[in-house]
Design an enzyme around this catalytic site. Structure first.
Site, PDB file in Angstrom:
ATOM      1  N   GLU A 166      -0.727  -8.892   4.879  1.00  0.00           N
ATOM      2  CA  GLU A 166      -0.619  -9.032   6.340  1.00  0.00           C
ATOM      3  C   GLU A 166      -1.979  -9.045   7.018  1.00  0.00           C
ATOM      4  OE1 GLU A 166      -0.917  -4.591   5.817  1.00  0.00           O
ATOM      5  OE2 GLU A 166      -0.111  -6.297   4.683  1.00  0.00           O
ATOM      6  N   CYS A 222       0.846  -1.192   0.000  1.00  0.00           N
ATOM      7  CA  CYS A 222       0.000   0.000   0.000  1.00  0.00           C
ATOM      8  C   CYS A 222       0.889   1.251   0.000  1.00  0.00           C
ATOM      9  CB  CYS A 222      -0.967  -0.044   1.184  1.00  0.00           C
ATOM     10  SG  CYS A 222      -2.398   1.042   1.002  1.00  0.00           S
ATOM     11  N   HIS A 274      -3.259  -5.866   0.983  1.00  0.00           N
ATOM     12  CA  HIS A 274      -2.591  -6.075   2.269  1.00  0.00           C
ATOM     13  C   HIS A 274      -2.505  -7.562   2.628  1.00  0.00           C
ATOM     14  CE1 HIS A 274      -2.431  -1.875   3.840  1.00  0.00           C
ATOM     15  NE2 HIS A 274      -3.423  -1.698   2.976  1.00  0.00           N
TER      16      HIS A 274
END
Length: 227
Positions: free
Chosen positions: A197, A86, A195
């Site tokens: 994660e 990002c 994302h």
């Protein structure tokens, strides 16, 4: 394996990244403040999402001048893994490690949802545990995730197989060629808007992102064996 999670003023996905590495992946991770000047002892660098320096001027434009960035450039030049997610992707384009730019979403709104991604290139250190053309689901959360590059750059990305992830079925932000993530020519620097994660546990919606981090570890272990 030891990961560095770079923290800038305005980072807000640094904790998510640290949790993914320590708790879900089971590897070492430490924060590195933007004012530091060394990455000694680390095996991979992670540039997390957020709003570095409040996104003033444009996303990633001020982070480019942080004290740690010359060391990130040197780190990448050694061939070690660098992942920008990002805002981290935006920073990687600003410092020239990746081509192109991230501009405002075509609908001019912030987008926050889980999207399907197609793994276009499963032969990188970041995607070794995915299958080519596999469709995975990973969250996005951005207002300026619209990847743009000129025709010459796009052709080069395609010819060099540098496009790693594309949005599947629906392009949420207007990115050229549905691009969601790209690598540098050497293949050790990945920038992506989604994302991973945030996709490391079933309890929060799925684990499709975990394999990206596992792929990094697998590639690192193979390198240690062959060293």
């Amino acid at each position: 394996m030891k990961f560095a999670v770079i923290q800038f003023p305005g980072s807000n996905c640094d904790l998510d990244m640290l949790h993914a590495i320590r708790d879900s992946l089971g590897e070492e991770a430490e924060y590195v403040w933007h004012a530091e000047t060394s990455l000694e002892g680390f095996d991979a660098v992670l540039l997390p999402g957020g709003f570095s320096y409040g996104d003033y001027l444009r996303t990633g434009a001020i982070a480019k001048f942080s004290s740690i960035m010359p060391e990130v450039l040197r780190f990448a030049e050694t061939g070690k893994p660098v992942l920008g997610v990002c805002n981290g992707f935006q920073i990687l384009t600003e410092i020239g490690l990746l081509p192109g730019a991230l501009i405002r979403n075509n609908n001019l709104h912030f987008i926050c949802k889980t999207v399907p991604l197609r793994v276009v290139n499963g032969n990188t250190i970041f995607t070794g545990l995915y299958e080519d053309n596999e469709v995975i689901h990973v969250p996005v959360a951005h207002g300026e995730g619209n990847y743009y590059c000129d025709d010459e750059t796009l052709l080069k990305l395609k010819e060099n197989n540098q496009i790693v992830f594309t949005y599947d079925s629906v392009n949420p932000n207007g990115s050229r060629a549905d691009i969601a993530g790209i690598v540098n020519e050497r293949g050790n620097v990945l920038g992506m808007m989604p994302h991973p994660e945030r996709a490391v546990e079933d309890i929060i919606g799925g684990t499709d992102g975990l394999r990206l981090f596992q792929s990094i570890v697998q590639a690192w272990k193979e390198e240690q064996v062959n060293a």
